[in-house]
Design an enzyme around this catalytic site. Sequence first.
Site, PDB file in Angstrom:
ATOM      1  N   HIS A   1       0.182  -4.238   8.413  1.00 55.96           N
ATOM      2  CA  HIS A   1      -0.175  -4.605   7.046  1.00 55.96           C
ATOM      3  C   HIS A   1       0.890  -5.585   6.544  1.00 55.96           C
ATOM      4  CE1 HIS A   1      -1.987  -3.362   3.087  1.00 55.96           C
ATOM      5  NE2 HIS A   1      -0.899  -3.976   2.679  1.00 55.96           N
TER       6      HIS A   1
ATOM      7  N   HIS B   1       6.578   2.647   0.670  1.00 56.87           N
ATOM      8  CA  HIS B   1       7.743   1.770   0.610  1.00 56.87           C
ATOM      9  C   HIS B   1       8.604   2.002  -0.619  1.00 56.87           C
ATOM     10  CE1 HIS B   1       4.603  -0.415  -1.585  1.00 56.87           C
ATOM     11  NE2 HIS B   1       5.515  -1.127  -2.176  1.00 56.87           N
TER      12      HIS B   1
ATOM     13  N   GLU C   1       7.724  -3.454  -9.577  1.00 55.42           N
ATOM     14  CA  GLU C   1       6.304  -3.800  -9.512  1.00 55.42           C
ATOM     15  C   GLU C   1       5.514  -3.208 -10.683  1.00 55.42           C
ATOM     16  OE1 GLU C   1       4.829  -2.323  -5.806  1.00 55.42           O
ATOM     17  OE2 GLU C   1       6.496  -3.095  -4.637  1.00 55.42           O
TER      18      GLU C   1
ATOM     19  N   TYR D   1      -8.567   0.250  -6.159  1.00 54.69           N
ATOM     20  CA  TYR D   1      -7.432  -0.243  -5.358  1.00 54.69           C
ATOM     21  C   TYR D   1      -7.298   0.639  -4.119  1.00 54.69           C
ATOM     22  CZ  TYR D   1      -2.587  -1.409  -4.195  1.00 54.69           C
ATOM     23  OH  TYR D   1      -1.446  -1.794  -3.538  1.00 54.69           O
TER      24      TYR D   1
ATOM     25  N   HIS E   1       6.184   0.745 -10.681  1.00 57.79           N
ATOM     26  CA  HIS E   1       7.080   1.295  -9.672  1.00 57.79           C
ATOM     27  C   HIS E   1       8.350   0.476  -9.766  1.00 57.79           C
ATOM     28  CE1 HIS E   1       2.941   2.255  -7.971  1.00 57.79           C
ATOM     29  NE2 HIS E   1       3.436   3.369  -8.469  1.00 57.79           N
TER      30      HIS E   1
ATOM     31  N   HIS F   1       6.892   4.769  -3.437  1.00 52.73           N
ATOM     32  CA  HIS F   1       5.462   4.839  -3.721  1.00 52.73           C
ATOM     33  C   HIS F   1       4.660   4.452  -2.492  1.00 52.73           C
ATOM     34  CE1 HIS F   1       6.694   0.733  -4.735  1.00 52.73           C
ATOM     35  NE2 HIS F   1       5.442   0.338  -4.591  1.00 52.73           N
TER      36      HIS F   1
HETATM   37 FE   FE2 Z   1       4.549  -1.511  -4.026  1.00 53.33          FE
END
Ligand code: FE2
Length: 427
Positions: free
Chosen positions: A285, A328, A334, A343, A359, A365
Site C-alpha cells: 500500500h 501507522h 492528519e 472510507y 490523528h 491509528h
Molecule cells: Fe494516517
Amino acid sequence: MEKQYLSGFGNHFSSEARAGALPADQNSPQRVAHGLYAEQLSGSAFTAPRHHNLYTWLYRIRPSVMHKAFVPMKELTAKTFTKPQHFNPNQMRWNPLNSAESQDFVEGIRTVCGNGGGEEHRGIHVHLYSFNKAMGSRYFMSADGDFLMVPQRGSIQVKTELGIIDAEPGEIVLVPRGMRFQVNPLSSGNCTGYIGENFGSPFQLPELGPIGANGLAHRRHFLAPHAAFEDLEGKFELVGKFADELWSAELNHSPLDVVAWHGNYVPYKYDLRKFNTINTVSFDHPDPSIFTVLTSPSDTAGVANVDFAIFPPRWMVAEHTFRPPYFHRNCMSEYMGLIYGEYDAKTSGGFVPGGGSLHNVYAAHGPDAETFEKASATDLKPVRLSETMAFMFESRTPYRVTDYAMKKDFLQGDYQECWQGFKKGFK
Ligand SMILES: [Fe+2]
C-alpha cells in the site's frame, strides 16, 4: 448554459467583462478606459522569485479603499472563528455539523482545529461551514489565509472580485488571501462543507518525480472565472478577518466591482473526480502522498506546511497485500474529512460524510478491528472502490482544537473503541 472558465494552474490570465476595459499596454495608464480605477492586488512579496510571484491588476468602478473604518465584531468572532488552543494527543473524531439555524456562510463557520496563524504566515486552520442563506449585502475577505473550500452537501456559488465560480460536492474552490468574496447557496436546504485556511505558502501542484509528466491533478483542470462585476449602490458590509478576529466596515457600493483584470493571483476550482489516481499494480500500500492534489511547501524541502490529499474511487489490485491503509504513527498530523461514500479503513461506521477525524502527531491509528478482520481474510480479486471521496489536510505541525471541537454532542467520545477488539493471533 454551463458556465465557462479559464483553464490552467499558475497561468497569467486576462479577462474583461466590458470590451476595451483592459489597458492594452500599461498596467496603470493615466486614464483607464470606461472611467475605471487601476489597482494591484499582491499575493506574494514584490520581490518573490518570478515563478512564485503572484499579483493581479484590477480595473474597477471604485478603488477598494473606499470604505468606512473597520470596527471589531467580537460576538461573531466568538461564535465562528474561535482559536484552536487545546493540544490533545488522543485520536479524535467528530459528527457532522448541521445547524437548523437560518444563517449565512460567515455565520455558519465553526473552527475545529488548527496550527499557526496569519501573523506568522504558517500553518492551517480547519473550519466547517453549514449555511442556508445568501450573504445579501455582506461580503467577506481573509487577510490571514487562502480559503480552500471543500463542499460536502449542496452546491455553492462563490462570487469573487475576479468573477463567479459555481461548485458542487466533489469539486473544491480556492479563494486567495485578501480577495473579497461572497458564498451563497445554489441549492435548497443546508450547504455544508470544510474549509482549509492555509496561512503558509500558497498551494501549488506537487512534483511528479518518477511518475513523469502525467498523473495526479492536471493543470488544465484548474478553472478560474471570467471577469464579472456588480454595479450596485446602497448599504453594504465588508467582513474582514485579520489575525483571527472579524472586523466590519460599511461601504456604499458592492466591492465586487472589477470590470476587467489580468494576473496570476486568481480564485479557482478543481473537480476532484478528474484526479488521475496512481497506485500499485503489484503489492503493498503506497504512502498516501501518492494522492496529493495540492501542496503548501514549508521552508524544509519535502516537508509540507500542509498537503491536501484525496482518497478517490480507484481499483485495488495489490496481491498478497493487506489493502486498506496500514497501521501507522506519523510525525505529521492528519485531519481527515469525508465528502461522500465510505472510507476503506473505517468500514464499521462512525466516520461519516460531513464528519471529521484528527490523528495528531504520533497518534497511533489505522483500520478498525472489523476492517482488519475482513481485509485479512478476503479473496484478493481486483476490486473497485467506487462512489467514495475522503480527503486529508496533512500538516507538519500538530493541530490544536477549539472549545467548540470539545463539545459533547459534536466530539465522539467513543472513538478509541473501534480499535479495542483486535484478537491475539500470536501463539
Ligand atoms: Fe494516517
